[in-house]
Scaffold this motif. Structure first.
Motif, mmCIF file in Angstrom:
data_model
loop_
_atom_site.group_PDB
_atom_site.id
_atom_site.type_symbol
_atom_site.label_atom_id
_atom_site.label_comp_id
_atom_site.label_asym_id
_atom_site.label_seq_id
_atom_site.Cartn_x
_atom_site.Cartn_y
_atom_site.Cartn_z
ATOM 1 N N TYR A 204 -11.423 -0.015 2.645
ATOM 2 C CA TYR A 204 -10.363 0.132 3.651
ATOM 3 C C TYR A 204 -10.978 0.637 4.944
ATOM 4 O O TYR A 204 -12.095 1.147 4.951
ATOM 5 N N SER B 6 -7.902 7.496 0.520
ATOM 6 C CA SER B 6 -7.197 6.729 1.554
ATOM 7 C C SER B 6 -5.756 7.214 1.734
ATOM 8 O O SER B 6 -5.169 7.056 2.798
ATOM 9 N N ARG C 170 -16.289 0.035 1.722
ATOM 10 C CA ARG C 170 -15.397 1.187 1.644
ATOM 11 C C ARG C 170 -14.069 0.820 1.007
ATOM 12 O O ARG C 170 -13.392 1.662 0.428
ATOM 13 N N GLN D 244 -10.165 3.380 7.628
ATOM 14 C CA GLN D 244 -9.316 4.569 7.771
ATOM 15 C C GLN D 244 -8.500 4.539 9.067
ATOM 16 O O GLN D 244 -7.358 4.988 9.095
ATOM 17 N N LYS E 129 -12.632 9.432 4.641
ATOM 18 C CA LYS E 129 -13.451 8.268 5.003
ATOM 19 C C LYS E 129 -14.368 7.800 3.887
ATOM 20 O O LYS E 129 -14.540 6.612 3.674
ATOM 21 N N TRP F 145 0.850 -1.191 0.000
ATOM 22 C CA TRP F 145 0.000 0.000 0.000
ATOM 23 C C TRP F 145 0.885 1.240 0.000
ATOM 24 O O TRP F 145 0.708 2.154 -0.791
ATOM 25 N N LEU G 243 -5.513 2.285 8.558
ATOM 26 C CA LEU G 243 -4.471 2.931 7.751
ATOM 27 C C LEU G 243 -3.674 3.914 8.612
ATOM 28 O O LEU G 243 -2.444 3.977 8.512
#
Ligand code: ZN
Ligand code: ZN
Length: 245
Positions: free
Chosen positions: A146, A105, A144, A148, A100, A11, A151
């Protein structure tokens, strides 16, 4: 490299490729000329109201004085202490919304790095064994693409060399959005929404990471689950917190 670490590394690599730091501002998209902070231009940086000394000594919400906010005077929390990077208002509110809900992201990078800097300043990285993100329900995460908070926790753990326990907390059920609900409704909605998934003997104190702190219902229920699961101290750090309500 263990499989679990490959995904965040990929990522990060992908983000470097798609959004190289310091060329365009992560937030407004304008060309950066000169100084920037983690890829954020000085104009956008000025939009952040960073929470300082005048904040609640329990939940970390910005106040016009030191001491406890009205919320913390009336309610006990399961977590030991919470802090936030900045006030949830103005442009910051819009940016977090797009982080979000609009697929931005990559904002986890500047946000997470700013958070890491503040966590280190406070010394929270020395108080805990690892970071734990607030989990999303499986279904929501799939929609979504992911989580948030996860992350942000990934960036923070990498920046500060802290361990992370991404799956220590699980969300039992889906909960409706909390915005627009009263404090009591929020508390009822979040009651028993999380459980602790297994326990590593070495983990006693953790730093819970989330995006927004409003009344603290979400992190409070997370802290409750973690303490009931045997953890000793649960600290909280969020990207932004609402004003005293
Ligand atoms: Zn900008
Ligand atoms: Zn408070």
């Amino acid at each position: 490299m263990p499989v679990k670490q490959i995904v965040p590394a990929l990522w990060e690599g992908l983000m470097d490729l798609l959004y190289p730091e310091g060329i365009n501002c992560y937030l407004c998209g304008d060309k950066i000329r000169g100084q920037h902070t983690y890829g954020v231009c000085p104009v956008c940086r000025k939009e952040f109201i960073f929470v300082g000394e005048k904040s609640c000594s329990m939940c970390g919400k910005q106040l016009d004085r030191a001491g406890l906010c009205s919320d913390c005077r009336s309610f006990r929390h399961y977590f030991d202490r919470a802090y936030s990077l900045c006030v949830y208002d103005g442009k910051v509110k819009e940016w977090i919304y797009s982080f979000k809900y609009a697929g931005r992201s990559y904002l986890a990078r500047p946000f997470g790095r700013m958070m890491a800097e503040r966590i280190k300043e406070i010394g929270m990285d020395r108080w805990v064994d690892c970071v734990v993100p607030v989990p999303l329900h499986r279904k929501k995460q799939r929609q979504r693409g992911y989580n948030q908070s996860r992350l942000l926790a990934d960036v923070i753990s990498r920046e500060l060399g802290m361990g992370k326990a991404r799956d220590l907390l699980k969300r039992i059920r889906e909960t409706p959005p909390l915005s627009g609900l009263t404090r009591l409704q929020r508390m009822e909605t979040m009651e028993g929404a999380f459980y602790m998934n297994g326990k590593e003997a070495a983990v006693k104190n953790v730093l819970l990471i989330d995006d927004i702190y409003t009344t603290g219902s979400t992190v409070n229920q997370c802290a409750r689950a973690l303490k009931e699961g045997g953890l000793v101290r649960v600290y909280v750090f969020t990207l932004a917190s609402g004003k005293d309500i």
